[in-house]
Write a protein that holds these residues in place. Structure first.
Motif, short mmCIF file in Angstrom:
data_model
loop_
_atom_site.label_atom_id
_atom_site.label_comp_id
_atom_site.label_asym_id
_atom_site.label_seq_id
_atom_site.Cartn_x
_atom_site.Cartn_y
_atom_site.Cartn_z
N THR A 70 3.43 8.43 -6.04
CA THR A 70 3.10 7.72 -4.28
C THR A 70 3.75 8.13 -3.26
O THR A 70 4.54 9.38 -3.32
CB THR A 70 3.70 6.78 -4.42
OG1 THR A 70 4.55 6.45 -4.38
CG2 THR A 70 3.08 5.08 -5.69
N ILE B 239 0.00 -1.07 7.19
CA ILE B 239 -0.84 -1.64 6.18
C ILE B 239 -2.26 -0.51 5.69
O ILE B 239 -3.11 -0.06 4.96
CB ILE B 239 -1.99 -2.90 5.80
CG1 ILE B 239 -2.98 -2.95 7.41
CG2 ILE B 239 -1.55 -3.79 6.08
CD1 ILE B 239 -4.25 -3.83 7.31
N TYR C 39 1.45 3.67 -0.69
CA TYR C 39 1.03 3.82 -2.12
C TYR C 39 -0.03 4.29 -2.66
O TYR C 39 0.27 4.06 -4.22
CB TYR C 39 1.07 1.81 -2.82
CG TYR C 39 2.62 1.20 -1.58
CD1 TYR C 39 3.71 2.01 -2.58
CD2 TYR C 39 2.15 0.39 -0.58
CE1 TYR C 39 4.87 0.95 -1.48
CE2 TYR C 39 3.39 -0.47 -0.38
CZ TYR C 39 4.73 0.24 -0.84
OH TYR C 39 5.66 -0.66 0.05
N LEU C 40 -0.58 5.44 -1.81
CA LEU C 40 -1.61 5.82 -2.83
C LEU C 40 -1.26 7.09 -3.41
O LEU C 40 0.41 7.82 -2.81
CB LEU C 40 -2.35 6.88 -1.82
CG LEU C 40 -3.66 7.66 -1.89
CD1 LEU C 40 -4.92 6.69 -2.65
CD2 LEU C 40 -4.08 7.80 -0.33
N THR C 41 -1.85 7.32 -4.60
CA THR C 41 -0.71 8.13 -5.67
C THR C 41 -1.44 10.22 -4.92
O THR C 41 -2.70 10.22 -5.34
CB THR C 41 -0.64 7.81 -7.31
OG1 THR C 41 -0.39 6.29 -7.14
CG2 THR C 41 -0.30 8.93 -7.80
N ASP D 31 4.98 -7.78 0.75
CA ASP D 31 4.77 -6.28 -0.13
C ASP D 31 4.89 -7.22 -2.22
O ASP D 31 6.31 -7.78 -2.38
CB ASP D 31 5.95 -5.58 -0.13
CG ASP D 31 5.29 -4.12 -0.59
OD1 ASP D 31 5.14 -3.94 -1.19
OD2 ASP D 31 5.58 -2.58 0.61
N GLN D 32 3.79 -6.42 -2.12
CA GLN D 32 4.07 -6.16 -3.99
C GLN D 32 3.89 -5.17 -4.62
O GLN D 32 4.28 -5.55 -6.24
CB GLN D 32 2.65 -7.06 -4.37
CG GLN D 32 2.57 -8.25 -3.38
CD GLN D 32 3.44 -9.60 -4.48
OE1 GLN D 32 4.03 -9.53 -5.56
NE2 GLN D 32 3.92 -10.53 -2.91
N HIS D 33 4.47 -3.85 -4.33
CA HIS D 33 3.91 -2.51 -4.33
C HIS D 33 5.57 -1.84 -4.40
O HIS D 33 5.98 -1.54 -5.43
CB HIS D 33 2.74 -1.77 -4.03
CG HIS D 33 1.94 -2.17 -3.30
ND1 HIS D 33 0.93 -1.82 -4.51
CD2 HIS D 33 1.24 -2.89 -3.03
CE1 HIS D 33 -0.68 -2.61 -4.25
NE2 HIS D 33 -0.03 -3.06 -3.10
N THR E 69 -7.72 -0.43 0.04
CA THR E 69 -7.47 -1.91 0.06
C THR E 69 -5.93 -1.92 -0.84
O THR E 69 -5.58 -2.88 -0.48
CB THR E 69 -7.86 -2.45 -1.57
OG1 THR E 69 -7.91 -1.96 -2.71
CG2 THR E 69 -9.30 -2.52 -1.22
N THR E 70 -5.45 -0.66 -1.20
CA THR E 70 -4.01 -0.57 -1.20
C THR E 70 -3.43 0.28 0.43
O THR E 70 -3.85 0.90 0.87
CB THR E 70 -3.09 0.08 -1.98
OG1 THR E 70 -3.99 -0.82 -3.18
CG2 THR E 70 -1.83 0.31 -2.36
N PRO E 71 -2.36 0.01 1.09
CA PRO E 71 -1.90 0.35 1.65
C PRO E 71 -1.47 2.21 1.52
O PRO E 71 -1.00 2.37 0.76
CB PRO E 71 -0.09 -0.22 1.87
CG PRO E 71 -0.56 -1.42 1.80
CD PRO E 71 -0.54 -1.89 0.18
N LYS E 72 -1.61 3.05 2.41
CA LYS E 72 -1.87 4.63 1.75
C LYS E 72 -0.12 4.81 1.29
O LYS E 72 -0.25 5.56 0.69
CB LYS E 72 -2.04 5.35 3.65
CG LYS E 72 -0.90 4.92 4.51
CD LYS E 72 -1.41 5.10 5.32
CE LYS E 72 -0.60 4.82 7.08
NZ LYS E 72 -1.86 5.61 8.37
#
Length: 231
Positions: free
Chosen positions: A35, A16, A28-30, A61-63, A23-26
């Motif tokens: 990403t 995480i 999935y950071l853009t 995982d939703q991403h 709030t989003t796992p790193k």
């Protein structure tokens, strides 16, 4: 190319990233238009010996499934575990099931890997009996502290900062992880598992640009490296 002369890459991506305070796992950071995970996958796909990329994600995982990867290498998803080692073990187990003899484990949040670094560590890891890892010699002065007060200065000779990818024979790495235990806090990377069962992996000199996004601000530095690499 047969599986004996190729390998699968494993990306543990079930964490995480709490130190990033997001709030989003790193992964999935853009940054730089994609990403972090997409950049890391693209970096691994640059070597023709990487025949498959296996990504271990959290069960909830939703991403991940919403991502599109513009690579020619097939992507396989597996469910990761509560620790990095457990996620890696799941990925390596899948690689072995699919018939691969070697595996390259790479951090999901290390997007700036360059092609020559990847090539060098794969060659070394497939050649050396105990595998190989990218690493950078320590250049900074190191202090041991207690309560944020310096207790001593450490000798930095022969000290290296471990990076990824780390490349090993599937059977050797999986045996080491299971023997030491995937919940063992002493396993901080794959090489440490090999070391704990008596192995001595080969160090391959990497670059400081191959950073792992861990703390706030790292994403800006990674964006700079990625932008310059693609010019």
């Amino acid at each position: 190319m047969d599986k004996q002369s190729s390998l699968a890459a494993v990306i543990p991506a079930a964490g995480i990233g709490s130190r990033m305070q997001l709030t989003t796992p790193k992964q999935y950071l853009t940054i730089a238009g994609q990403t972090v995970l997409q950049h890391s996958v693209a970096a691994l796909a640059r070597d023709p010996r990487v025949a498959r990329i296996i990504i271990a994600i959290a069960k909830a995982d939703q991403h991940a499934q919403q991502l599109h990867f513009s690579v020619d290498v097939p992507i396989t998803w597996v469910t990761g575990g509560a620790t990095r080692a457990a996620s890696v073990a799941a990925g390596v187990h899948k690689a072995r099931q699919l018939g691969y003899d070697f595996v390259a484990v790479h951090d999901a949040a290390r997007p700036c890997l360059q092609a020559d670094e990847l090539s060098a560590v794969i060659s070394a890891g497939m050649r050396h009996a105990d595998g190989a890892l990218l690493a950078v010699p320590v250049a900074d002065t190191l202090k041991r502290a207690q309560d944020q007060q310096v207790q001593e200065t450490l000798v930095r000779d022969n000290l290296w900062r471990a990076q990824t990818p780390q490349v090993f024979a599937c059977d050797k790495l999986l045996r080491a992880l299971l023997e030491v235990g995937v919940n063992n806090a002493a396993i901080t990377d794959e090489a440490s598992a090999i070391e704990l069962v008596g192995g001595h992996p080969q160090l391959v000199t990497g670059r400081s640009t191959n950073i792992k996004i861990t703390q706030p601000g790292d994403e800006a530095l990674a964006t700079l490296f990625l932008t310059n690499r693609n010019i």
